[in-house]
Design a protein around this motif. Sequence first.
Motif, PDB file in Angstrom:
ATOM      1  N   SER A   5      36.424 -20.040  15.139  1.00  0.00           N
ATOM      2  CA  SER A   5      37.082 -20.853  14.301  1.00  0.00           C
ATOM      3  C   SER A   5      38.492 -20.623  14.172  1.00  0.00           C
ATOM      4  CB  SER A   5      36.280 -21.034  12.862  1.00  0.00           C
ATOM      5  OG  SER A   5      35.127 -21.444  12.848  1.00  0.00           O
ATOM      6  N   ILE A   6      38.837 -19.361  13.990  1.00  0.00           N
ATOM      7  CA  ILE A   6      40.319 -18.876  13.849  1.00  0.00           C
ATOM      8  C   ILE A   6      41.153 -19.066  15.027  1.00  0.00           C
ATOM      9  CG2 ILE A   6      41.860 -17.222  12.794  1.00  0.00           C
ATOM     10  CD1 ILE A   6      39.469 -16.156  11.482  1.00  0.00           C
TER      11      ILE A   6
ATOM     12  N   TYR B 296      28.799 -26.165  16.056  1.00  0.00           N
ATOM     13  CA  TYR B 296      29.002 -26.046  14.546  1.00  0.00           C
ATOM     14  C   TYR B 296      27.350 -26.155  13.794  1.00  0.00           C
ATOM     15  CZ  TYR B 296      29.887 -27.434   9.671  1.00  0.00           C
ATOM     16  OH  TYR B 296      29.963 -27.750   8.253  1.00  0.00           O
TER      17      TYR B 296
ATOM     18  N   MET C 256      43.467 -27.861  12.383  1.00  0.00           N
ATOM     19  CA  MET C 256      43.903 -26.641  12.018  1.00  0.00           C
ATOM     20  C   MET C 256      44.562 -25.991  13.187  1.00  0.00           C
ATOM     21  SD  MET C 256      41.329 -23.458  11.002  1.00  0.00           S
ATOM     22  CE  MET C 256      41.615 -21.815  11.699  1.00  0.00           C
TER      23      MET C 256
ATOM     24  N   VAL D 227      35.129 -28.631  16.467  1.00  0.00           N
ATOM     25  CA  VAL D 227      35.500 -29.497  15.516  1.00  0.00           C
ATOM     26  C   VAL D 227      34.705 -30.216  14.555  1.00  0.00           C
ATOM     27  CG1 VAL D 227      37.152 -31.407  15.041  1.00  0.00           C
ATOM     28  CG2 VAL D 227      37.443 -29.628  16.954  1.00  0.00           C
ATOM     29  N   ILE D 228      34.742 -29.858  13.340  1.00  0.00           N
ATOM     30  CA  ILE D 228      34.125 -30.573  12.292  1.00  0.00           C
ATOM     31  C   ILE D 228      34.355 -31.885  11.804  1.00  0.00           C
ATOM     32  CG2 ILE D 228      32.795 -30.191   9.901  1.00  0.00           C
ATOM     33  CD1 ILE D 228      33.758 -27.178  10.127  1.00  0.00           C
TER      34      ILE D 228
ATOM     35  N   CYS E  33      46.429 -19.990   5.023  1.00  0.00           N
ATOM     36  CA  CYS E  33      45.041 -20.792   5.181  1.00  0.00           C
ATOM     37  C   CYS E  33      44.947 -21.301   3.903  1.00  0.00           C
ATOM     38  CB  CYS E  33      44.079 -19.667   5.514  1.00  0.00           C
ATOM     39  SG  CYS E  33      44.273 -18.477   6.600  1.00  0.00           S
TER      40      CYS E  33
ATOM     41  N   PRO F 217      40.220 -23.310  17.223  1.00  0.00           N
ATOM     42  CA  PRO F 217      39.556 -24.401  15.942  1.00  0.00           C
ATOM     43  C   PRO F 217      39.296 -25.601  17.144  1.00  0.00           C
ATOM     44  CG  PRO F 217      41.905 -23.736  15.412  1.00  0.00           C
ATOM     45  CD  PRO F 217      41.603 -22.975  16.473  1.00  0.00           C
TER      46      PRO F 217
ATOM     47  N   CYS G 151      45.390 -25.102   3.130  1.00  0.00           N
ATOM     48  CA  CYS G 151      44.640 -26.016   3.422  1.00  0.00           C
ATOM     49  C   CYS G 151      42.910 -26.091   2.851  1.00  0.00           C
ATOM     50  CB  CYS G 151      44.263 -26.269   5.161  1.00  0.00           C
ATOM     51  SG  CYS G 151      45.812 -26.919   5.792  1.00  0.00           S
TER      52      CYS G 151
ATOM     53  N   ILE H 244      31.329 -19.816   3.064  1.00  0.00           N
ATOM     54  CA  ILE H 244      31.156 -19.752   4.316  1.00  0.00           C
ATOM     55  C   ILE H 244      30.501 -18.501   4.970  1.00  0.00           C
ATOM     56  CG2 ILE H 244      33.408 -18.578   4.604  1.00  0.00           C
ATOM     57  CD1 ILE H 244      32.323 -21.491   6.762  1.00  0.00           C
TER      58      ILE H 244
ATOM     59  N   TYR I  99      31.147 -17.016  14.983  1.00  0.00           N
ATOM     60  CA  TYR I  99      31.711 -18.256  14.713  1.00  0.00           C
ATOM     61  C   TYR I  99      33.038 -18.420  14.165  1.00  0.00           C
ATOM     62  CZ  TYR I  99      31.869 -22.823  12.609  1.00  0.00           C
ATOM     63  OH  TYR I  99      32.366 -24.132  11.938  1.00  0.00           O
TER      64      TYR I  99
ATOM     65  N   SER J 213      30.798 -28.509   2.855  1.00  0.00           N
ATOM     66  CA  SER J 213      31.985 -28.738   3.580  1.00  0.00           C
ATOM     67  C   SER J 213      32.112 -30.399   3.331  1.00  0.00           C
ATOM     68  CB  SER J 213      32.072 -28.216   5.053  1.00  0.00           C
ATOM     69  OG  SER J 213      31.917 -27.014   5.064  1.00  0.00           O
TER      70      SER J 213
HETATM   71  C1  HEC Z   1      46.624 -27.244   8.682  1.00  0.00           C
HETATM   72  C2  HEC Z   1      45.448 -26.780   7.663  1.00  0.00           C
HETATM   73  C3  HEC Z   1      44.599 -25.590   7.823  1.00  0.00           C
HETATM   74  C4  HEC Z   1      45.190 -24.470   7.898  1.00  0.00           C
HETATM   75  C5  HEC Z   1      46.482 -23.961   7.561  1.00  0.00           C
HETATM   76  C6  HEC Z   1      44.207 -23.718   8.297  1.00  0.00           C
HETATM   77  N1  HEC Z   1      43.018 -24.394   8.417  1.00  0.00           N
HETATM   78 FE1  HEC Z   1      41.036 -23.654   8.902  1.00  0.00          FE
HETATM   79  N2  HEC Z   1      40.292 -25.803   9.048  1.00  0.00           N
HETATM   80  C7  HEC Z   1      41.262 -26.883   9.146  1.00  0.00           C
HETATM   81  C8  HEC Z   1      40.564 -27.874   9.213  1.00  0.00           C
HETATM   82  C9  HEC Z   1      40.793 -29.690   9.058  1.00  0.00           C
HETATM   83  C10 HEC Z   1      39.159 -27.640   9.666  1.00  0.00           C
HETATM   84  C11 HEC Z   1      38.079 -28.417   9.926  1.00  0.00           C
HETATM   85  C12 HEC Z   1      38.221 -28.851  11.373  1.00  0.00           C
HETATM   86  C13 HEC Z   1      37.698 -27.951  12.504  1.00  0.00           C
HETATM   87  O1  HEC Z   1      36.439 -27.734  12.671  1.00  0.00           O
HETATM   88  O2  HEC Z   1      38.797 -27.260  13.076  1.00  0.00           O
HETATM   89  C14 HEC Z   1      39.133 -25.994   9.505  1.00  0.00           C
HETATM   90  C15 HEC Z   1      38.099 -25.235   9.679  1.00  0.00           C
HETATM   91  C16 HEC Z   1      38.085 -23.906   9.568  1.00  0.00           C
HETATM   92  C17 HEC Z   1      36.808 -23.107   9.576  1.00  0.00           C
HETATM   93  C18 HEC Z   1      35.289 -23.629   9.829  1.00  0.00           C
HETATM   94  C19 HEC Z   1      34.745 -24.001   8.562  1.00  0.00           C
HETATM   95  C20 HEC Z   1      33.169 -24.366   8.585  1.00  0.00           C
HETATM   96  O3  HEC Z   1      32.793 -24.859   7.652  1.00  0.00           O
HETATM   97  O4  HEC Z   1      32.678 -23.954   9.545  1.00  0.00           O
HETATM   98  C21 HEC Z   1      37.317 -21.982   9.174  1.00  0.00           C
HETATM   99  C22 HEC Z   1      36.215 -20.474   9.261  1.00  0.00           C
HETATM  100  C23 HEC Z   1      38.660 -21.775   9.048  1.00  0.00           C
HETATM  101  N3  HEC Z   1      39.002 -23.089   8.999  1.00  0.00           N
HETATM  102  C24 HEC Z   1      39.373 -20.497   8.687  1.00  0.00           C
HETATM  103  C25 HEC Z   1      40.744 -20.890   8.473  1.00  0.00           C
HETATM  104  C26 HEC Z   1      41.749 -19.561   8.127  1.00  0.00           C
HETATM  105  C27 HEC Z   1      41.117 -17.922   8.294  1.00  0.00           C
HETATM  106  C28 HEC Z   1      42.776 -20.132   8.377  1.00  0.00           C
HETATM  107  C29 HEC Z   1      44.126 -19.040   8.065  1.00  0.00           C
HETATM  108  C30 HEC Z   1      44.442 -18.027   9.208  1.00  0.00           C
HETATM  109  C31 HEC Z   1      42.788 -21.265   8.296  1.00  0.00           C
HETATM  110  N4  HEC Z   1      41.816 -21.769   8.434  1.00  0.00           N
HETATM  111  C32 HEC Z   1      43.867 -22.272   8.271  1.00  0.00           C
HETATM  112  C33 HEC Z   1      42.693 -26.840   8.377  1.00  0.00           C
HETATM  113  C34 HEC Z   1      43.192 -25.783   8.232  1.00  0.00           C
END
Ligand code: HEC
Length: 397
Positions: free
Chosen positions: A318-319, A142, A369, A326-327, A283, A322, A286, A306, A314, A69
Motif C-alpha cells: 500500500s505504501i 484489498y 495516494m 486501489v480502494i 501521511c 498504491p 490525508c 489497520i 499488504y 474505511s
Molecule cells: C494525498 C493523500 C494521501 C497521503 C499523503 C497518504 N495517503 Fe495513504 N491512502 C490515501 C488514499 C486516498 C488511499 C485509498 C486509495 C488506495 O487504495 O490507494 C490510501 C490508502 C492507504 C492504505 C491502505 C488502507 C486500507 O484501508 O487498506 C495505507 C496502509 C496507507 N494509505 C498508508 C499511508 C502512509 C503510511 C502514508 C505516508 C507514508 C500515506 N498513506 C500517505 C491517501 C493518502
Amino acid sequence: MKKALKAAIFGITAGVTALAFSANAGIKDFYKWEVLNAKYVNDELPTDPKADLWKSVPGKKVYLYPQVSVRLNDKKANEIIPRKRLTAALVKVAYNRDNIAVYITWKDKTPSIQPAVTTNAFADGVSIEFPNKFGKGITLPYIGMGDSKHPVTVYLQKEVAGRDYQKSFISEGFGSLTEINEPDVDVVMVYNKGKREWTAVFKRPLKTENSNLKAGLVPIGFAIWDGSQYERDGNKSLSRWKFIRLGKYELDKDYLSYVSWGDMIHKEGDPERGKQLMAQNGCNGCHRYDDQQMAPEGMAPNLYNIGGIAHAPYLRDSIVDPNDVVIKNLNQNRHYNKAGAKDVNGAYPNNDMFTWYIVNPDGTVSSKMPPFNFLPEEDIKDIVAYLKTLRTWKNFK
Ligand code: HEC
C-alpha cells in the motif's frame, strides 16, 4: 590483532545466526497466527456443523475487526460500529479430493434474523472470500472484497426470514458485485441458543471456473455482520488475509516468503520511529489514526485499526505502490460541494476531494495516494511496524 580478528569472526557468525533465527522465527510465527491447517479426508465433506468430522479438525481463532474505511450514510451506525469489540471466531478447514469445507463459529448474544419486509432491521451474516488468482508474483487483493485489479470470489450467507439467503459473487471492491451461480456450492448457518453462537459451514469445489484452490497455501478472508449493531453491506467486521495450508499440494517457497514478509516486524521494526516518519512524510495530512486527527474526515481510509485488518505485506504494498491495490470509496457522495450549482434534482455536485481514486481515460483507476517507493527499506519496515500496532482490540488476548 588475533583477538580482534576472532572477535570480528565471532561477530559475523553471531550476526548470521541471528538472521537465520529471525527468519525461521518469522515463519514459525506466521504458521502460528496466520495459517489454518486443513485436514484431508477421504469421505464426503459434511455441511452439518454438528457432524462428527468437525470434532476431529483442529480449530484456530480468527479475529475480525470493524470495517470503518468506508462508511454508511447512517449516523447511528457510524457511531456504534467503530466502538464495537472485535469478534473472535473459531475456524476449521477440511478438504477431500474435490472439495473444501470451511467451518466458522462465533458468539452472538442477539441473533438477528431480518424480517422479510422491513428496511431498518438488519440480518446477521457471514462470508468468506478467496482471491480469484493468487500465488507467486500476485499481490493480495484489498481485504474488503477485492479491487479492480484483484477480483475475489465471495460466498455469503445471511439470515433473512422465509428464505435461504445464500449468494455467491465476484467482487472487485465496494459496490462492484456480480452475482454468480457456481455449481456445487453449499452454505449452512445455524444458531445454537444454549451456547449463544452461530456456526456456518461453507462447502465448494476446490476448482471452479473462477478460482483454483489446489495449492499449498490458499488465502482466505472472513467477514461477519452483526445485525443488532447496524452492520450491513460494506459495514461489517473483517479479518485480515489468512492462509489455508493444504498439505496435499506443494508449498511454493517464494509465495510463502511473500505472504510471511514482516511477520516479525514487531521485533524488527521501530514503531516509534515509524510514527515520526509518517508525520514527516505527511501521511497524517490525508489519513486519520491514533492521536493524528487533523486530516479531513473521509479524505483517505481511517487507519485506526489497520493493524488488525491488514497484514504486513499488504501494508508495504500500500505504501510503495498504491496504484496496485486501489480502494474505491463507495460513499463518495457523502461530501457535497456546496459552492457548486445544484443539479435538476436540487443536489449539489460531488466534492471530488473525497474521492480516493482517479479514473484514467482507459477506464483503469489510480490512487490519489502518491507512491512512497523512495523510502529506504528500513523506513518502510518502521512504518509498517507502527501501522501493525494500530488495533483497537481491548479484549484481545
Ligand atoms: C494525498 C493523500 C494521501 C497521503 C499523503 C497518504 N495517503 Fe495513504 N491512502 C490515501 C488514499 C486516498 C488511499 C485509498 C486509495 C488506495 O487504495 O490507494 C490510501 C490508502 C492507504 C492504505 C491502505 C488502507 C486500507 O484501508 O487498506 C495505507 C496502509 C496507507 N494509505 C498508508 C499511508 C502512509 C503510511 C502514508 C505516508 C507514508 C500515506 N498513506 C500517505 C491517501 C493518502
